[in-house]
Design an enzyme around this catalytic site. Structure first.
Site: not given
Ligand SMILES: *Cc1c(COP(=O)(O)O)cnc(C)c1O
Length: 365
Positions: A107, A176, A200
């Protein structure tokens, strides 16, 4: 038939992921006639008083749980964390002030590939040399105090590592937190911006939570498309256009569920215990191991492998687990191996079932 009599899977999916059963039950109970309106939340006007109170509950819940200072906005946007990979540099990058970024997994790399398109950047530390099995020592990295901002991925969903201590920075820190938001207390004032796809830890897909220090939004050139400016969404309180109403409603229920049980310290205690029980079962199994540095192991995504890296054995593990109701244990396609995602809503029963199965499977060989 209520959901409590329905057999629920032991859901180890990485995202979308398990939601708390009490939240689903409340949504079920309120689905057809939300608070006497004669309609579901999905059918309410987003401009109605009733929906305003839903949005307000979601924001208040997040603010209470993370103790968010008043000069920060809480936004509910769309486009996932993936759109934030572009929106953050478009809004926050200032020419001649390269972004400092830590590369700790898939990511982070995706965030970097979007940085390439609209900003200048420097990778200040990376764990790619060891297949992302640790978090680099942030103190060893030389950060540029004049950087536009510093970017980290607080929990590496795919490789299963997690920052325990965040870098102290002069430039604004951007994180993030898609896969560990609301799982532990935070000092929000340490960050300029936090973003997280909801699917998540805090709700269904389709909602993206952004927590931003208001003054940072002023960096954005007015020429940027309206929808891509944080300023727009701050000014319109996430209601510039139709927000993801049902998703925001579920986020409000999830935050209320955490608050009702004791808040962030409760969830941190629970998630810490669940993770440590699962890692213990892996460490004691003889057959499996966790490839990550012990102090950097994620409490959200438990990555493990067979000691012999035997793909056939791992597939058999996944298949047999499925017959016992345990779903989602195959590792991400880019990392291989096995992964159990154990976010906030994971149950102790699921951890017991998986820990026991790891022991039995290992004994049987
Ligand atoms: C799942 C995830 C993403 C992507 O998320 P989307 O909502 O599908 O764009 C980005 N960063 C991390 C750390 C993730 O776990």
């Amino acid at each position: 038939m209520t959901l409590t009599t329905v057999k629920r899977a032991y859901n180890f999916n990485a995202g979308p992921a398990a939601l708390p059963l009490p939240v689903l039950e409340q949504a079920q109970a309120e689905l057809i006639n939300f608070k006497g309106s004669g309609m579901s939340v999905m059918e309410l006007s987003h401009r109605s008083k009733l929906f305003e109170s839903v949005l307000d509950d979601a924001e208040t819940g997040v603010r209470k749980l993370l103790n968010i200072p008043d000069d920060y906005s809480v936004l509910f946007l769309q486009g996932g964390a993936s759109l934030q990979f572009s929106m953050v540099p478009i809004n926050l990058f200032q020419a001649g002030r390269p972004v400092d970024v830590y590369n700790t997994g898939v990511w982070s790399k995706k965030a970097i590939s979007e940085l390439k398109k609209s900003a200048e950047y420097r990778v200040v530390a990376s764990s790619e040399d060891q297949n992302f099995n640790y978090i680099p020592d942030w103190k060893a990295a030389e950060l540029n105090p004049d950087a536009s901002y510093v970017h980290i991925t607080s929990n590496n969903t795919i490789y299963g590592t997690q920052w325990t201590e965040f870098p102290t920075t002069t430039a604004p820190l951007v994180a993030d937190m898609s896969s560990d938001i609301l799982s532990r207390p935070l000092d929000v004032s340490q960050f300029g911006l936090i973003y997280a796809g909801a699917q998540k830890n805090i709700g269904p897909s389709g909602v993206t939570l952004v927590i931003i220090k208001n003054e940072l939004a002023e960096r954005c050139p007015e020429s940027v498309p309206t929808m891509l400016q944080y300023r727009t969404h701050i000014k319109e309180k996430s209601m510039y256009n139709t927000p993801p109403t049902f998703g925001i409603y579920i986020v409000s229920l999830v935050t209320q569920w955490i608050l009702a049980n004791g808040g962030i310290s409760w969830i941190e205690r629970e998630t810490t215990q669940r993770a440590s029980r699962l890692y213990q079962a892996i460490d004691a199994s003889g057959m499996f191991y966790c490839p990550n540095r012990t102090e950097d192991r994620s409490k959200m995504n438990v990555v493990f492998r067979s000691k012999t890296h035997d793909d056939a054995l791992e597939s058999r593990f996944v298949k047999e687990a499925e017959t016992l109701g345990m779903i989602g244990l195959k590792g991400h396609r880019s990392a291989g191996g096995l992964r159990a995602s154990i976010y906030n809503a994971q149950t102790n029963e699921a951890i017991d079932a998986l820990s026991q199965f790891i022991g039995e499977f290992s004994k049987k060989g």
